[in-house]
Motif scaffolding. Structure first.
Motif, PDB file in Angstrom:
ATOM      1  N   MET A   6       0.825  -1.138   0.052  1.00 19.17           N
ATOM      2  CA  MET A   6       0.034   0.114   0.032  1.00 19.17           C
ATOM      3  C   MET A   6       0.903   1.237   0.105  1.00 19.17           C
ATOM      4  O   MET A   6       0.662   2.144  -0.876  1.00 19.17           O
ATOM      5  N   LEU A   7       1.839   1.166   0.827  1.00 15.97           N
ATOM      6  CA  LEU A   7       2.625   2.470   1.141  1.00 15.97           C
ATOM      7  C   LEU A   7       3.424   2.666  -0.510  1.00 15.97           C
ATOM      8  O   LEU A   7       3.755   3.861  -0.651  1.00 15.97           O
ATOM      9  N   ILE A   8       4.068   1.505  -1.024  1.00 14.71           N
ATOM     10  CA  ILE A   8       4.707   1.857  -2.234  1.00 14.71           C
ATOM     11  C   ILE A   8       3.955   2.487  -3.237  1.00 14.71           C
ATOM     12  O   ILE A   8       4.384   3.441  -3.996  1.00 14.71           O
ATOM     13  N   ALA A   9       2.779   2.072  -3.296  1.00 13.09           N
ATOM     14  CA  ALA A   9       1.834   2.739  -4.156  1.00 13.09           C
ATOM     15  C   ALA A   9       1.349   4.109  -3.929  1.00 13.09           C
ATOM     16  O   ALA A   9       1.370   4.983  -4.673  1.00 13.09           O
ATOM     17  N   VAL A  10       1.237   4.583  -2.616  1.00 10.08           N
ATOM     18  CA  VAL A  10       0.520   5.780  -2.043  1.00 10.08           C
ATOM     19  C   VAL A  10       1.829   6.862  -2.528  1.00 10.08           C
ATOM     20  O   VAL A  10       1.896   7.934  -2.724  1.00 10.08           O
ATOM     21  N   ARG A  11       2.940   6.249  -2.093  1.00  4.75           N
ATOM     22  CA  ARG A  11       4.190   7.161  -2.033  1.00  4.75           C
ATOM     23  C   ARG A  11       4.687   7.733  -3.508  1.00  4.75           C
ATOM     24  O   ARG A  11       5.347   8.687  -3.555  1.00  4.75           O
ATOM     25  N   ASP A  12       4.053   6.868  -4.515  1.00  4.85           N
ATOM     26  CA  ASP A  12       4.188   7.544  -5.884  1.00  4.85           C
ATOM     27  C   ASP A  12       3.167   8.567  -6.183  1.00  4.85           C
ATOM     28  O   ASP A  12       3.540   9.458  -7.035  1.00  4.85           O
ATOM     29  N   HIS A  13       2.438   8.848  -5.464  1.00  6.11           N
ATOM     30  CA  HIS A  13       1.396  10.126  -5.429  1.00  6.11           C
ATOM     31  C   HIS A  13       1.607  11.169  -4.403  1.00  6.11           C
ATOM     32  O   HIS A  13       1.406  12.343  -4.737  1.00  6.11           O
ATOM     33  N   VAL A  14       1.923  10.790  -3.408  1.00  6.72           N
ATOM     34  CA  VAL A  14       2.095  11.706  -2.266  1.00  6.72           C
ATOM     35  C   VAL A  14       3.446  11.613  -1.530  1.00  6.72           C
ATOM     36  O   VAL A  14       4.009  10.485  -1.277  1.00  6.72           O
ATOM     37  N   PRO A  15       4.061  12.803  -1.396  1.00  4.21           N
ATOM     38  CA  PRO A  15       5.496  12.352  -0.673  1.00  4.21           C
ATOM     39  C   PRO A  15       5.292  11.828   0.768  1.00  4.21           C
ATOM     40  O   PRO A  15       4.532  12.095   1.673  1.00  4.21           O
ATOM     41  N   VAL A  16       6.330  10.832   0.897  1.00  3.72           N
ATOM     42  CA  VAL A  16       6.241  10.145   2.268  1.00  3.72           C
ATOM     43  C   VAL A  16       6.618  10.862   3.504  1.00  3.72           C
ATOM     44  O   VAL A  16       5.916  10.601   4.259  1.00  3.72           O
ATOM     45  N   SER A  17       6.949  12.130   3.255  1.00  2.41           N
ATOM     46  CA  SER A  17       6.844  12.953   4.389  1.00  2.41           C
ATOM     47  C   SER A  17       5.601  13.461   4.801  1.00  2.41           C
ATOM     48  O   SER A  17       5.367  14.173   5.805  1.00  2.41           O
ATOM     49  N   ARG A  18       4.700  13.239   3.754  1.00  8.81           N
ATOM     50  CA  ARG A  18       3.129  13.735   4.287  1.00  8.81           C
ATOM     51  C   ARG A  18       2.454  12.678   4.573  1.00  8.81           C
ATOM     52  O   ARG A  18       0.970  12.865   4.610  1.00  8.81           O
ATOM     53  N   LEU A  19       3.139  11.293   5.017  1.00 12.75           N
ATOM     54  CA  LEU A  19       2.153  10.400   5.270  1.00 12.75           C
ATOM     55  C   LEU A  19       2.330   9.996   6.682  1.00 12.75           C
ATOM     56  O   LEU A  19       3.303  10.099   7.264  1.00 12.75           O
ATOM     57  N   ALA A  20       1.411   9.381   7.323  1.00  6.95           N
ATOM     58  CA  ALA A  20       1.137   8.911   8.520  1.00  6.95           C
ATOM     59  C   ALA A  20       0.523   7.716   8.571  1.00  6.95           C
ATOM     60  O   ALA A  20      -0.079   7.228   7.814  1.00  6.95           O
TER      61      ALA A  20
END
Length: 286
Positions: free
Chosen positions: A189-203
């Protein structure tokens, strides 16, 4: 120098919303005041949803009015609609949160709307908040598993996160709502999401229902996530997700991160005191 990880305390809101005992406002204020001395920079303390649907959150305005605000701490509130937004603003919330689901089944059960309809509801909130520079955080539920729809496609999570981020949400909190995620499903899931949103903006917002929250945090750390939502004393769950009790406990995560060499900036002694208060609030039992 150790790497820093921020713990976002959600116990006073997400943790208490599902408790059956009607918890007095004074007890909630005392818990928040204790947590304010632990070193957090963000604490979620209120939810301006209809008391008809979540009775425990009645009096949220009184909680925000009654707490002793500590310097450097932002006090957050959940807002499902414009009425909730207006109430949160009136009560002096420092930031607000909106909530969406990556699965249609949960979206309909939780907010009685499709995913697309829920996004339309949020647009006026995001527009109003932007005009007054009020930070807006977004929660996404069921990022790996849904109690109604089964497994969640990582691409759907990524698409929703991209939409919410593009509309102005400063951070996207990714929720394992029923606590069935594994390190592998979290990583996909994270690998898919961080292609769209910077990982620094994820929790990461991981429930410990199946005892894997710490392993899921470790998997997220390896992919660059440095913010995690936790609930002091392990309070909480979701009233619309059967069997989803058990946010991962703040004190357990803080100790785990420190063992790994991360700096949380939290005072573990104060956390343990707050955990005792939180656990005593659960149905009146210590």
């Amino acid at each position: 120098m150790s790497d820093t990880v921020e713990i976002f305390e959600v116990g006073p809101r997400d943790g208490l919303q599902n408790e059956k005992r009607e918890i007095p406002v004074g007890e909630k204020i005392a818990l928040v005041d204790c947590l304010s001395g632990a070193g957090f920079t963000r604490i979620e303390v209120a939810s301006f949803v209809s008391p008809k649907w979540v009775p425990q959150m009645a009096g949220s305005g009184d909680v925000l009015a009654g707490i002793t605000r500590a310097p450097g701490v932002r006090y957050a509130a959940l807002t499902p609609n414009m009425r909730g937004y207006d109430d949160a603003r009136t009560a002096g919330a420092d930031e607000i949160a909106i909530f969406a689901s990556a699965s249609e089944g949960f979206s309909k059960a939780n907010v009685n709307a499709t995913i697309a309809e829920s996004i339309e509801r949020f647009k006026p909130i995001l527009e109003a908040a932007r005009h007054v520079d009020l930070p807006v955080r977004a929660y996404i539920s069921c990022v790996t598993d849904c109690p109604f729809d089964g497994k969640t496609d990582p691409a759907r999570v990524a698409e929703l996160a991209d939409t919410l981020f593009a509309h102005g949400c400063y951070e996207i909190s990714l929720g394992d709502t029923i606590g069935q995620a594994t390190p592998d499903s979290i990583a996909r899931m994270l690998i898919a999401v961080r292609d769209h949103v910077p990982v620094s903006r994820l929790a990461g917002h991981y429930h410990d229902t199946a005892g894997r929250a710490l392993a899921n945090i470790d998997a997220s750390l390896s992919l660059g996530v440095r913010v995690f939502d936790t609930a002091v004393g392990g309070l909480g769950g979701c009233p619309y997700a059967p069997g989803a009790s058990g946010n991962v406990a703040t004190e357990v995560v803080a100790e785990h991160l420190e063992r790994l060499g991360y700096d949380t900036g939290l005072d573990l002694d104060v956390l343990r005191k707050a955990a005792g208060m939180a656990q005593a609030m659960r149905g009146g039992e210590a």
